[in-house]
Design a protein around this motif. Structure first.
Motif, PDB file in Angstrom:
ATOM      1  N   THR A   5     -12.033 -16.538  11.075  1.00 31.27           N
ATOM      2  CA  THR A   5     -11.304 -17.326  12.075  1.00 31.27           C
ATOM      3  C   THR A   5     -12.025 -18.644  12.349  1.00 31.27           C
ATOM      4  O   THR A   5     -11.393 -19.696  12.466  1.00 31.27           O
ATOM      5  CB  THR A   5     -11.167 -16.524  13.384  1.00 31.27           C
ATOM      6  OG1 THR A   5     -10.416 -15.338  13.125  1.00 31.27           O
ATOM      7  CG2 THR A   5     -10.470 -17.342  14.456  1.00 31.27           C
ATOM      8  N   TYR A   6     -13.355 -18.572  12.429  1.00 33.37           N
ATOM      9  CA  TYR A   6     -14.128 -19.790  12.644  1.00 33.37           C
ATOM     10  C   TYR A   6     -13.922 -20.776  11.495  1.00 33.37           C
ATOM     11  O   TYR A   6     -13.664 -21.970  11.702  1.00 33.37           O
ATOM     12  CB  TYR A   6     -15.610 -19.455  12.775  1.00 33.37           C
ATOM     13  CG  TYR A   6     -16.513 -20.664  12.690  1.00 33.37           C
ATOM     14  CD1 TYR A   6     -16.669 -21.506  13.786  1.00 33.37           C
ATOM     15  CD2 TYR A   6     -17.180 -20.969  11.514  1.00 33.37           C
ATOM     16  CE1 TYR A   6     -17.477 -22.626  13.714  1.00 33.37           C
ATOM     17  CE2 TYR A   6     -17.996 -22.088  11.416  1.00 33.37           C
ATOM     18  CZ  TYR A   6     -18.143 -22.912  12.520  1.00 33.37           C
ATOM     19  OH  TYR A   6     -18.937 -24.029  12.430  1.00 33.37           O
ATOM     20  N   LEU A   7     -14.034 -20.298  10.254  1.00 31.58           N
ATOM     21  CA  LEU A   7     -13.938 -21.191   9.101  1.00 31.58           C
ATOM     22  C   LEU A   7     -12.551 -21.788   8.933  1.00 31.58           C
ATOM     23  O   LEU A   7     -12.406 -22.960   8.573  1.00 31.58           O
ATOM     24  CB  LEU A   7     -14.340 -20.441   7.826  1.00 31.58           C
ATOM     25  CG  LEU A   7     -15.821 -20.089   7.666  1.00 31.58           C
ATOM     26  CD1 LEU A   7     -16.036 -19.233   6.433  1.00 31.58           C
ATOM     27  CD2 LEU A   7     -16.672 -21.349   7.598  1.00 31.58           C
ATOM     28  N   LEU A   8     -11.523 -20.973   9.193  1.00 36.05           N
ATOM     29  CA  LEU A   8     -10.143 -21.432   8.942  1.00 36.05           C
ATOM     30  C   LEU A   8      -9.448 -21.938  10.194  1.00 36.05           C
ATOM     31  O   LEU A   8      -8.328 -22.465  10.107  1.00 36.05           O
ATOM     32  CB  LEU A   8      -9.324 -20.289   8.339  1.00 36.05           C
ATOM     33  CG  LEU A   8      -9.811 -19.751   6.981  1.00 36.05           C
ATOM     34  CD1 LEU A   8      -8.929 -18.596   6.524  1.00 36.05           C
ATOM     35  CD2 LEU A   8      -9.825 -20.862   5.935  1.00 36.05           C
ATOM     36  N   GLY A   9     -10.109 -21.820  11.343  1.00 35.04           N
ATOM     37  CA  GLY A   9      -9.446 -22.159  12.600  1.00 35.04           C
ATOM     38  C   GLY A   9      -9.616 -23.583  13.069  1.00 35.04           C
ATOM     39  O   GLY A   9      -9.190 -23.923  14.180  1.00 35.04           O
ATOM     40  N   GLY A  10     -10.281 -24.424  12.272  1.00 38.09           N
ATOM     41  CA  GLY A  10     -10.414 -25.824  12.643  1.00 38.09           C
ATOM     42  C   GLY A  10     -11.790 -26.218  13.146  1.00 38.09           C
ATOM     43  O   GLY A  10     -12.081 -27.408  13.303  1.00 38.09           O
ATOM     44  N   ALA A  11     -12.657 -25.246  13.415  1.00 32.04           N
ATOM     45  CA  ALA A  11     -13.994 -25.575  13.927  1.00 32.04           C
ATOM     46  C   ALA A  11     -14.912 -26.086  12.813  1.00 32.04           C
ATOM     47  O   ALA A  11     -15.755 -26.950  13.045  1.00 32.04           O
ATOM     48  CB  ALA A  11     -14.618 -24.351  14.591  1.00 32.04           C
ATOM     49  N   HIS A  12     -14.745 -25.540  11.617  1.00 31.14           N
ATOM     50  CA  HIS A  12     -15.584 -25.963  10.499  1.00 31.14           C
ATOM     51  C   HIS A  12     -14.987 -27.203   9.833  1.00 31.14           C
ATOM     52  O   HIS A  12     -13.771 -27.287   9.627  1.00 31.14           O
ATOM     53  CB  HIS A  12     -15.711 -24.835   9.463  1.00 31.14           C
ATOM     54  CG  HIS A  12     -16.516 -25.206   8.262  1.00 31.14           C
ATOM     55  ND1 HIS A  12     -17.887 -25.314   8.299  1.00 31.14           N
ATOM     56  CD2 HIS A  12     -16.138 -25.523   6.995  1.00 31.14           C
ATOM     57  CE1 HIS A  12     -18.319 -25.661   7.095  1.00 31.14           C
ATOM     58  NE2 HIS A  12     -17.284 -25.790   6.294  1.00 31.14           N
ATOM     59  N   ILE A  13     -15.841 -28.164   9.497  1.00 31.29           N
ATOM     60  CA  ILE A  13     -15.398 -29.382   8.813  1.00 31.29           C
ATOM     61  C   ILE A  13     -15.470 -29.149   7.306  1.00 31.29           C
ATOM     62  O   ILE A  13     -16.555 -28.935   6.741  1.00 31.29           O
ATOM     63  CB  ILE A  13     -16.270 -30.583   9.212  1.00 31.29           C
ATOM     64  CG1 ILE A  13     -16.161 -30.835  10.712  1.00 31.29           C
ATOM     65  CG2 ILE A  13     -15.851 -31.827   8.428  1.00 31.29           C
ATOM     66  CD1 ILE A  13     -17.108 -31.903  11.231  1.00 31.29           C
ATOM     67  N   TRP A  14     -14.314 -29.194   6.653  1.00 29.66           N
ATOM     68  CA  TRP A  14     -14.232 -28.911   5.217  1.00 29.66           C
ATOM     69  C   TRP A  14     -14.360 -30.191   4.411  1.00 29.66           C
ATOM     70  O   TRP A  14     -13.775 -31.220   4.767  1.00 29.66           O
ATOM     71  CB  TRP A  14     -12.914 -28.229   4.883  1.00 29.66           C
ATOM     72  CG  TRP A  14     -12.834 -26.828   5.402  1.00 29.66           C
ATOM     73  CD1 TRP A  14     -12.439 -26.434   6.651  1.00 29.66           C
ATOM     74  CD2 TRP A  14     -13.198 -25.633   4.706  1.00 29.66           C
ATOM     75  NE1 TRP A  14     -12.536 -25.070   6.774  1.00 29.66           N
ATOM     76  CE2 TRP A  14     -12.986 -24.547   5.595  1.00 29.66           C
ATOM     77  CE3 TRP A  14     -13.664 -25.367   3.420  1.00 29.66           C
ATOM     78  CZ2 TRP A  14     -13.231 -23.228   5.229  1.00 29.66           C
ATOM     79  CZ3 TRP A  14     -13.916 -24.057   3.047  1.00 29.66           C
ATOM     80  CH2 TRP A  14     -13.700 -23.007   3.947  1.00 29.66           C
ATOM     81  N   ARG A  15     -15.100 -30.120   3.302  1.00 29.51           N
ATOM     82  CA  ARG A  15     -15.202 -31.244   2.374  1.00 29.51           C
ATOM     83  C   ARG A  15     -14.084 -31.207   1.339  1.00 29.51           C
ATOM     84  O   ARG A  15     -13.898 -32.161   0.576  1.00 29.51           O
ATOM     85  CB  ARG A  15     -16.554 -31.199   1.652  1.00 29.51           C
ATOM     86  CG  ARG A  15     -17.679 -31.814   2.466  1.00 29.51           C
ATOM     87  CD  ARG A  15     -19.028 -31.589   1.854  1.00 29.51           C
ATOM     88  NE  ARG A  15     -19.069 -31.742   0.400  1.00 29.51           N
ATOM     89  CZ  ARG A  15     -20.130 -31.424  -0.331  1.00 29.51           C
ATOM     90  NH1 ARG A  15     -21.205 -30.938   0.243  1.00 29.51           N
ATOM     91  NH2 ARG A  15     -20.098 -31.573  -1.648  1.00 29.51           N
ATOM     92  N   SER A  16     -13.353 -30.107   1.277  1.00 27.17           N
ATOM     93  CA  SER A  16     -12.264 -29.950   0.316  1.00 27.17           C
ATOM     94  C   SER A  16     -11.239 -29.018   0.938  1.00 27.17           C
ATOM     95  O   SER A  16     -11.370 -28.640   2.102  1.00 27.17           O
ATOM     96  CB  SER A  16     -12.799 -29.373  -1.005  1.00 27.17           C
ATOM     97  OG  SER A  16     -13.340 -28.085  -0.780  1.00 27.17           O
ATOM     98  N   SER A  17     -10.231 -28.627   0.179  1.00 25.93           N
ATOM     99  CA  SER A  17      -9.240 -27.692   0.709  1.00 25.93           C
ATOM    100  C   SER A  17      -9.934 -26.382   1.083  1.00 25.93           C
ATOM    101  O   SER A  17     -10.829 -25.919   0.381  1.00 25.93           O
ATOM    102  CB  SER A  17      -8.149 -27.429  -0.331  1.00 25.93           C
ATOM    103  OG  SER A  17      -8.710 -26.910  -1.516  1.00 25.93           O
ATOM    104  N   PRO A  18      -9.551 -25.778   2.218  1.00 28.19           N
ATOM    105  CA  PRO A  18     -10.248 -24.574   2.691  1.00 28.19           C
ATOM    106  C   PRO A  18     -10.146 -23.402   1.712  1.00 28.19           C
ATOM    107  O   PRO A  18      -9.062 -22.896   1.439  1.00 28.19           O
ATOM    108  CB  PRO A  18      -9.526 -24.248   4.009  1.00 28.19           C
ATOM    109  CG  PRO A  18      -8.930 -25.537   4.450  1.00 28.19           C
ATOM    110  CD  PRO A  18      -8.534 -26.236   3.177  1.00 28.19           C
ATOM    111  N   ARG A  19     -11.277 -22.994   1.197  1.00 25.63           N
ATOM    112  CA  ARG A  19     -11.395 -21.805   0.358  1.00 25.63           C
ATOM    113  C   ARG A  19     -12.707 -21.134   0.701  1.00 25.63           C
ATOM    114  O   ARG A  19     -13.731 -21.792   0.821  1.00 25.63           O
ATOM    115  CB  ARG A  19     -11.363 -22.162  -1.132  1.00 25.63           C
ATOM    116  CG  ARG A  19     -10.021 -22.718  -1.631  1.00 25.63           C
ATOM    117  CD  ARG A  19     -10.137 -23.176  -3.074  1.00 25.63           C
ATOM    118  NE  ARG A  19     -11.161 -24.200  -3.206  1.00 25.63           N
ATOM    119  CZ  ARG A  19     -12.024 -24.270  -4.225  1.00 25.63           C
ATOM    120  NH1 ARG A  19     -11.993 -23.365  -5.194  1.00 25.63           N
ATOM    121  NH2 ARG A  19     -12.925 -25.231  -4.279  1.00 25.63           N
TER     122      ARG A  19
END
Length: 411
Positions: free
Chosen positions: A174-188
């Motif tokens: 939930t943390y990774l996919l919920g908007g809190a983590h800043i992704w350098r690429s598409s979320p995987r």
């Protein structure tokens, strides 16, 4: 005569070392950055920083072309992983020495990296690639708990967590996919077996393994480095097996130009590769290598980038160790005491503080949590450890908890 210049696209905590090394080599260093104010402190050292969108290859080409009308640009490089593939493209465009951009891009995608390593028979943990919470849950069940969840693209352990049960898997997903983590690429998300055993880092330049560090972490669930020692205490057989696996990684990933650092765990089945980082390691690894062996990797990296002859010959052999200064709470850093006394201890190579007093400390469970480091070196392991511990004991941090972060999400 036209001034010879070296272009550094973005920097890291080692930026000052790049400026100083460039000057020793007769080069004027120019930093291209999306946020040049970040490097204001280097102006006194003679470096200049120019604002450019470093995610825009065409913009970088235009700026490098403009700079070539003023300087004799001898090389283009960077210590930062996020732009290292771009460095390879710039070097190819301008006919300068540089890394293979396709190899760097494949290596920086942890899923692609693992596929290539597995195909080459390099030992790696079991893993699955997941794009949503359902996939993460099923992958964790297939691999078996505990598992490590990490972004497929990223560095400095950002977003990496050990999950011991299904609730922790769901929470971190939930943390990774919920908007809190800043992704350098598409979320995987990479769901990975937790390889148990001592952690080692092979430090490499070109195809030469310069040394193998032993690394220790703060308590889980995150992977924040606590201590590194060079050389690691290994038998000859263990050393050779790690070197063999490290060189197999270079061949599998088509690396071998410039710096690489490879993280491994020694498990029941021997060395297992956790991560291949196709770049110079961040602080304090270059300082540790120079302290232990007298090899300045920053200088040698620049020599490689400008096409000069480089030299990895070890000038001495000491035991060097670094301890990270990691805060135990969030809040306002009121003061740091004892750093100057620690630095005065014989055998202390460096006491480096990354932040100033009155800084707001917000731990994220990654490499950015450390607020400094201490390095010691001597002729014996026991002496180095004693010197380091004495220095660390002198340093104290005063942090006033901030109510806004008392209920901090440890993710």
């Amino acid at each position: 005569m036209t001034t010879r210049g070296l272009i550094l696209v973005e920097g890291t905590g080692n930026s000052l070392r790049y400026v100083q090394a460039a000057q020793r080599l007769g080069l004027h260093l120019i930093i291209l950055s999306a946020n040049p104010a970040e490097y204001d402190y280097l102006a006194a050292e003679g470096a200049e920083a120019i604002r450019v969108d470093t995610n825009d290859l065409e913009a970088l080409i235009r700026e490098c072309s403009r700079l070539r009308t003023t300087y004799d640009i001898a090389g283009i490089t960077s210590p930062r992983e996020a732009v290292y593939a771009t460095i390879g493209k710039l070097c190819r465009y301008f006919g300068l020495p540089g890394p293979n951009p396709a190899s760097i891009e494949r290596c920086c995608d942890k899923s692609a990296q693992r596929q290539l390593l597995a195909q080459a028979g390099v030992p790696i943990p079991a893993y699955r690639l997941a794009a949503n919470a359902t996939h993460v849950e099923s992958a964790a069940a297939e691999i078996g708990l505990p598992v490590i969840l990490k972004p497929a693209v990223g560095s400095y352990s950002s977003g990496v967590r050990l999950c011991s049960n299904a609730d922790e898997v769901a929470e971190h997903t939930t943390y990774l996919l919920g908007g809190a983590h800043i992704w350098r690429s598409s979320p995987r998300i990479l769901v990975e077996e937790f390889a148990k055993g001592p952690h080692y880092i092979a430090q490499i330049m070109g195809n030469d393994v310069i040394g193998i560090e032993a690394a220790e972490f703060d308590p889980p669930p995150h992977f924040v480095f606590r201590k590194c020692t060079l050389p690691a205490l290994l038998t000859d057989d263990e050393h050779q097996r790690i070197v063999g696996v490290a060189l197999s990684c270079l061949r599998a990933l088509d690396l071998g130009w410039g710096p690489t650092n490879i993280e491994l765990r020694w498990t029941k089945r021997g060395p297992v590769v956790i991560e291949v980082n196709p770049r110079l390691a961040g602080m304090p690894d270059p300082q540790l290598i120079q302290s232990a062996y007298g090899v300045d990797l920053v200088t040698e990296h620049i020599k490689l980038a400008i096409g000069d002859e480089w030299n990895l010959r070890k000038r001495h052999s000491l035991v060097a160790a670094a301890r990270f200064l990691n805060p135990d709470r969030d809040g306002i850093l009121d003061l740091i005491e004892g750093a100057s006394q620690a630095a005065a201890i014989p055998g202390i190579v460096e006491v480096k503080l990354y932040v100033e007093p009155k800084t707001l400390i917000v731990r994220k469970g990654d490499g950015g949590d450390s607020i400094g480091h201490v390095i010691a070196a001597s002729h014996t392991r026991a002496q180095t450890e004693a010197i380091l511990q004495r220095a660390v004991d002198l340093i104290s941090l005063s942090i006033t908890p901030s109510p806004a972060f008392d209920e901090r999400n440890n993710e």
